[in-house]
Each structure stands twice: as C-alpha cells, then as structure tokens.
Design a protein around this motif. Structure first.
Motif, PDB file in Angstrom:
ATOM      1  N   ILE A   1       0.837  -1.288   0.168  1.00  0.00           N
ATOM      2  CA  ILE A   1       0.248   0.102   0.459  1.00  0.00           C
ATOM      3  C   ILE A   1       0.923   1.344   0.242  1.00  0.00           C
ATOM      4  O   ILE A   1       0.338   2.170  -0.413  1.00  0.00           O
ATOM      5  CB  ILE A   1      -1.089  -0.101   1.096  1.00  0.00           C
ATOM      6  N   PRO A   2       1.169   1.255   1.036  1.00  0.00           N
ATOM      7  CA  PRO A   2       2.359   2.840   0.897  1.00  0.00           C
ATOM      8  C   PRO A   2       3.790   3.230  -0.719  1.00  0.00           C
ATOM      9  O   PRO A   2       3.424   4.414  -0.747  1.00  0.00           O
ATOM     10  CB  PRO A   2       3.507   2.690   1.825  1.00  0.00           C
ATOM     11  N   MET A   3       3.033   2.191  -1.701  1.00  0.00           N
ATOM     12  CA  MET A   3       3.804   2.492  -2.766  1.00  0.00           C
ATOM     13  C   MET A   3       3.380   2.145  -3.655  1.00  0.00           C
ATOM     14  O   MET A   3       3.878   2.892  -4.745  1.00  0.00           O
ATOM     15  CB  MET A   3       5.003   1.091  -3.369  1.00  0.00           C
ATOM     16  N   ILE A   4       2.177   2.614  -3.449  1.00  0.00           N
ATOM     17  CA  ILE A   4       0.996   3.105  -4.276  1.00  0.00           C
ATOM     18  C   ILE A   4       1.458   4.411  -4.575  1.00  0.00           C
ATOM     19  O   ILE A   4       0.651   4.958  -5.841  1.00  0.00           O
ATOM     20  CB  ILE A   4      -0.868   2.503  -3.622  1.00  0.00           C
TER      21      ILE A   4
ATOM     22  N   LEU B   1      -7.620  -4.228  -3.606  1.00  0.00           N
ATOM     23  CA  LEU B   1      -7.249  -2.597  -3.455  1.00  0.00           C
ATOM     24  C   LEU B   1      -6.876  -2.199  -4.213  1.00  0.00           C
ATOM     25  O   LEU B   1      -5.949  -0.803  -4.285  1.00  0.00           O
ATOM     26  CB  LEU B   1      -5.809  -3.346  -1.842  1.00  0.00           C
ATOM     27  N   LEU B   2      -6.855  -2.464  -5.396  1.00  0.00           N
ATOM     28  CA  LEU B   2      -6.647  -1.973  -6.659  1.00  0.00           C
ATOM     29  C   LEU B   2      -7.570  -0.206  -7.179  1.00  0.00           C
ATOM     30  O   LEU B   2      -7.538   0.823  -7.531  1.00  0.00           O
ATOM     31  CB  LEU B   2      -6.793  -2.681  -8.046  1.00  0.00           C
ATOM     32  N   VAL B   3      -8.787  -0.311  -6.196  1.00  0.00           N
ATOM     33  CA  VAL B   3      -9.605   0.846  -6.597  1.00  0.00           C
ATOM     34  C   VAL B   3      -8.534   2.104  -5.748  1.00  0.00           C
ATOM     35  O   VAL B   3      -9.001   2.900  -6.332  1.00  0.00           O
ATOM     36  CB  VAL B   3     -10.777   0.542  -5.092  1.00  0.00           C
ATOM     37  N   LEU B   4      -7.731   1.773  -4.770  1.00  0.00           N
ATOM     38  CA  LEU B   4      -6.906   3.206  -4.236  1.00  0.00           C
ATOM     39  C   LEU B   4      -6.261   3.479  -5.405  1.00  0.00           C
ATOM     40  O   LEU B   4      -5.375   4.277  -5.764  1.00  0.00           O
ATOM     41  CB  LEU B   4      -6.394   2.612  -3.207  1.00  0.00           C
TER      42      LEU B   4
END
Length: 271
Positions: free
Chosen positions: A130-133, A152-155
C-alpha cells in the motif's frame, strides 16, 4: 587482446596470483585466472569465485569494489547481510535484500533507486504494498498494480499514468470496473469494455475511439450494435453489418425454422 581476455582488477591493474592471499586455492582448482577470481573486475568471474568458495564471501562484504560486495552478498551467511541495506550502491542493497526475510524489504520501499523499489514491489505482498501506491515512478506503481490484491486496486483508479490505470482495469473487481468507464485514455476504456458484461456496454457505443466501438460491436447486445451500422469508421461499420447479418442468419436458419414448426402445433393445441 581485448579487456575481456585480460585479468585486470577493479583499479585496472593486472591481477597477480603470486601475491594473492588465496593463491593456495589454485592447486585445489577453487579459483582460476580469467574464470573465477575475487580480484578480477568482471562480475561473472567474481561471482564464480564465491560459488566455488562461499565460506570466504563474508570477508568481502566491505570490499571497496561494489561488484565484489554485491557478489559476496549472494553467497555470504544471511546474518551478515543487514548492514548492506545501507550500502551506497543499489546493486549491493538489492543483492542483500533479495536473500533477507520480507521484514527487511519494508525499509527499501523508499529506496532512492527505482530498480530497487521495483524489485521490492515484486517480492512484497498484500497490505505491505500500500505505501508504494504513491511511488513517484510509474514503473514502480505499475509493478504494484500487478501484485496488490484486487480489492485494493480501487486506491489506484485515479493514477496519473495511463499504463498503471490499464493494469488496474485488467485486474480490478467487476464491482468497481464501471468507475473506469469514463477514463480519459481510450486504452483504459478498451480494457474496461473487454471485461464488462455485454448488457452494460451500451454507454460505449458513442465512444470517441474506434477501437472501443469495435469492441462494442463484437460483444454488445445486437440492439446496441445496430446504432453502429453507420459508424464513421469503415472497420466498425463492416463489423457491425457482419454481426447483424450473422444474427439474422441464426434466427432464419432451416434448423430453427423446423424447430419452430414443430413447436407451433403444440402451442396451438393449448389454445
């Protein structure tokens, strides 16, 4: 004679086996000039030296030549590797990180070199990504989009890079896919159109890109395809006419007509 045929060290000086601390290894065939030598400047020869003599690797983890440190990190005991995560050379940092437990990779998510961050993303899983998004490099984010759990791809739907969003469109759950139907890039909309249920493709009939409309012709309900019979693009028009013709042929085939004739008396008897 070319460089590859010379035994030169990292400073460009000729390697002298007679003065080497490991000269006794020659007799045991555990080192060999131009093939396996820790003092040679070519990484492949250094690598082979540690393949043949892994017990010596830990003593070269602070060597001034980065190729020696990187190669030594591949063979040394893992308990000696954590300090290398702060090495000034990215090749050394990654060489150590790829052998260490996942918890050590977390600190490299913000490594200054993108190749290290890409490789870290290739190893991490789940929420650790997540932090690497929000990474500044699109290739890092693209790697994250390929590996992060689909829920989590919605992010990442609104990512700034089209190639990242394309990956998202390919992997994201169907429940969120329609949110990408109005993406400004046709390549992303095309991926969306390829995955949506045919009954939900009507909104794409007026898409500005012919590739998207062509996909609609192939997959949408026939009534939607009729609206594209006079499309401005000849490829789309032809595909639409073929689709309509094929549909008419199916419903007017002799087999269907015969089946209909058999069913009609039964229906009439029931009146």
């Amino acid at each position: 004679m070319t460089d590859i045929d010379e035994a030169l060290d990292w400073r460009g000086e000729v390697v002298d086996c007679a003065s080497c601390a490991h000269r006794d290894l020659l007799a045991w065939q555990r080192c060999q000039p131009l093939k396996a030598c820790v003092h040679d400047r070519y990484a492949r020869r250094i690598d082979r030296f540690f393949d043949w003599n892994p017990a010596l690797a830990q003593y070269y983890l602070t060597h001034p030549y980065f190729e020696v440190r990187a190669c030594a990190a591949k063979a040394a005991d893992v308990f000696h590797l954590p300090p290398l995560l702060d090495d000034p050379e990215e090749a050394v940092r990654w060489s150590a990180a790829r052998r260490l437990p996942t918890r050590y990779l977390l600190r490299l998510r913000t490594d200054p070199h993108r190749e290290v961050r890409i490789r870290v993303a290739q190893r991490l899983e789940g929420a650790d990504l997540i932090p690497m998004i929000q990474d500044v490099d699109y290739l890092v984010r693209q790697t994250v989009a390929r590996r992060i759990p689909a829920d989590l791809l919605v992010l990442m739907i609104g990512d700034a890079d089209v190639e990242v969003r394309r990956v998202v469109a390919v992997r994201i759950g169907l429940g969120h896919l329609s949110r990408m139907a109005t993406d400004p890039e046709a390549g992303v909309r095309l991926e969306v159109a390829r995955r949506l249920d045919p009954a939900n493709l009507g909104a794409f009939a007026g898409d500005s890109d012919w590739r998207v409309r062509y996909e609609i012709v192939l997959r949408a309900d026939v009534e939607v395809v009729r609206a594209l019979l006079n499309d401005e693009d000849p490829i789309v028009r032809e595909a639409a006419r073929d689709r309509i013709s094929s549909n008419i042929a199916i419903f007017t085939s002799p087999a269907l007509a015969s089946a209909d004739a058999r069913e009609r008396p039964a229906a009439e008897d029931g009146r």
